[in-house]
Design an enzyme around this catalytic site. Structure first.
Site, PDB file in Angstrom:
ATOM      1  N   CYS A  81       0.840  -1.204   0.000  1.00 42.99           N
ATOM      2  CA  CYS A  81       0.000   0.000   0.000  1.00 42.99           C
ATOM      3  C   CYS A  81       0.878   1.259   0.000  1.00 42.99           C
ATOM      4  O   CYS A  81       1.561   1.525  -0.979  1.00 42.99           O
ATOM      5  CB  CYS A  81      -0.991  -0.037   1.165  1.00 42.99           C
ATOM      6  SG  CYS A  81      -2.380   1.121   0.981  1.00 42.99           S
ATOM      7  N   HIS A 189      -3.703  -4.984  -0.208  1.00 41.65           N
ATOM      8  CA  HIS A 189      -3.235  -5.558   1.055  1.00 41.65           C
ATOM      9  C   HIS A 189      -3.269  -7.079   0.961  1.00 41.65           C
ATOM     10  O   HIS A 189      -4.329  -7.681   1.139  1.00 41.65           O
ATOM     11  CB  HIS A 189      -4.127  -5.095   2.211  1.00 41.65           C
ATOM     12  CG  HIS A 189      -3.962  -3.656   2.561  1.00 41.65           C
ATOM     13  ND1 HIS A 189      -3.046  -3.229   3.500  1.00 41.65           N
ATOM     14  CD2 HIS A 189      -4.585  -2.551   2.102  1.00 41.65           C
ATOM     15  CE1 HIS A 189      -3.113  -1.907   3.607  1.00 41.65           C
ATOM     16  NE2 HIS A 189      -4.042  -1.482   2.768  1.00 41.65           N
ATOM     17  N   GLU A 191      -2.263  -9.195   3.031  1.00 41.06           N
ATOM     18  CA  GLU A 191      -2.604  -9.755   4.344  1.00 41.06           C
ATOM     19  C   GLU A 191      -4.103  -9.735   4.622  1.00 41.06           C
ATOM     20  O   GLU A 191      -4.580 -10.374   5.563  1.00 41.06           O
ATOM     21  CB  GLU A 191      -1.848  -9.003   5.451  1.00 41.06           C
ATOM     22  CG  GLU A 191      -2.377  -7.629   5.815  1.00 41.06           C
ATOM     23  CD  GLU A 191      -1.980  -6.509   4.854  1.00 41.06           C
ATOM     24  OE1 GLU A 191      -2.254  -5.342   5.190  1.00 41.06           O
ATOM     25  OE2 GLU A 191      -1.396  -6.809   3.800  1.00 41.06           O
TER      26      GLU A 191
END
Length: 207
Positions: A81, A189, A191
């Site tokens: 990001c 993202h 994750e």
């Protein structure tokens, strides 16, 4: 087993990234000192917030040169990001701000309308399918791979070869992954991107 070092410079969502890596059974350390960056094998630079604040956080901790040296040595690096955006030469978020200049390009605001005049919401938030080139980082991905995005600014690389993947938001092309040798950056993202994001992180671990 590789150890993944996550840089803490004051604008990171450390828990989500470290939690995803620990799920993949990898050793994780949080670092913020120049010598720790120098000694790292795999670096992750996450981040949320403004470009200017991100670069300031790296500068006051004397992390800029160690990060660039890590990448110059072709060690694995992943920006997430804001961390991806700071890999570029400069940003126009709240003025013109210099970045790490790892990849020639700039960060600009996502236009509020597409080429046919259709409006969309800013920031760009949600799941989008990515269109990618073949690369070792993309092992395990397919034409259904979707990632989770949250951002108001987008990366524009000077050289199209620096763009590994992109997505479309209301027909506006958004750079999704950038690359320079073993240095990668993801606008999304990983994750927070379910199994597809975990697959990408797992391939990064293997680099």
């Amino acid at each position: 087993m590789n150890k993944i070092s996550i840089i803490d410079y004051g604008l990171c969502n450390l828990y989500n990234v470290s939690n995803a890596l620990e799920y993949l059974k990898v050793k994780v350390e949080i670092i913020e000192k120049p010598e720790d960056v120098t000694n790292a094998t795999h670096l992750i630079l996450p981040g949320v917030g403004a470009f200017k604040n991100g670069m300031r956080g790296l500068k006051i901790r004397n992390l800029i040169e160690p990060i660039k040296e890590h990448i110059d040595k072709d060690k694995p690096f992943l920006g997430i990001c804001l961390g991806m955006q700071m890999m570029l030469s400069k940003s126009y978020e709240f003025g013109e701000i210099s970045g790490l200049d790892i990849i020639d390009g700039e960060v600009v605001k996502i236009p509020q309308i597409n080429n046919t005049g259709e409006a969309h919401k800013i920031p760009h938030i949600g799941w989008n399918k990515i269109i990618y080139k073949e690369d070792k980082l993309m092992n395990g991905q397919n034409n259904k791979s979707s990632m989770y995005f949250v951002h108001s600014y987008k990366a524009e690389c000077k050289n199209e070869e620096s763009v590994l993947a992109h997505t479309l938001y209301n027909d506006v092309k958004i750079t999704a992954i950038i690359k320079s040798k073993n240095a990668y950056g993801c606008q999304f993202h990983p994750e927070k991107s379910g199994n597809y994001g975990l697959r990408l992180l797992n391939e990064f671990i293997k680099l």
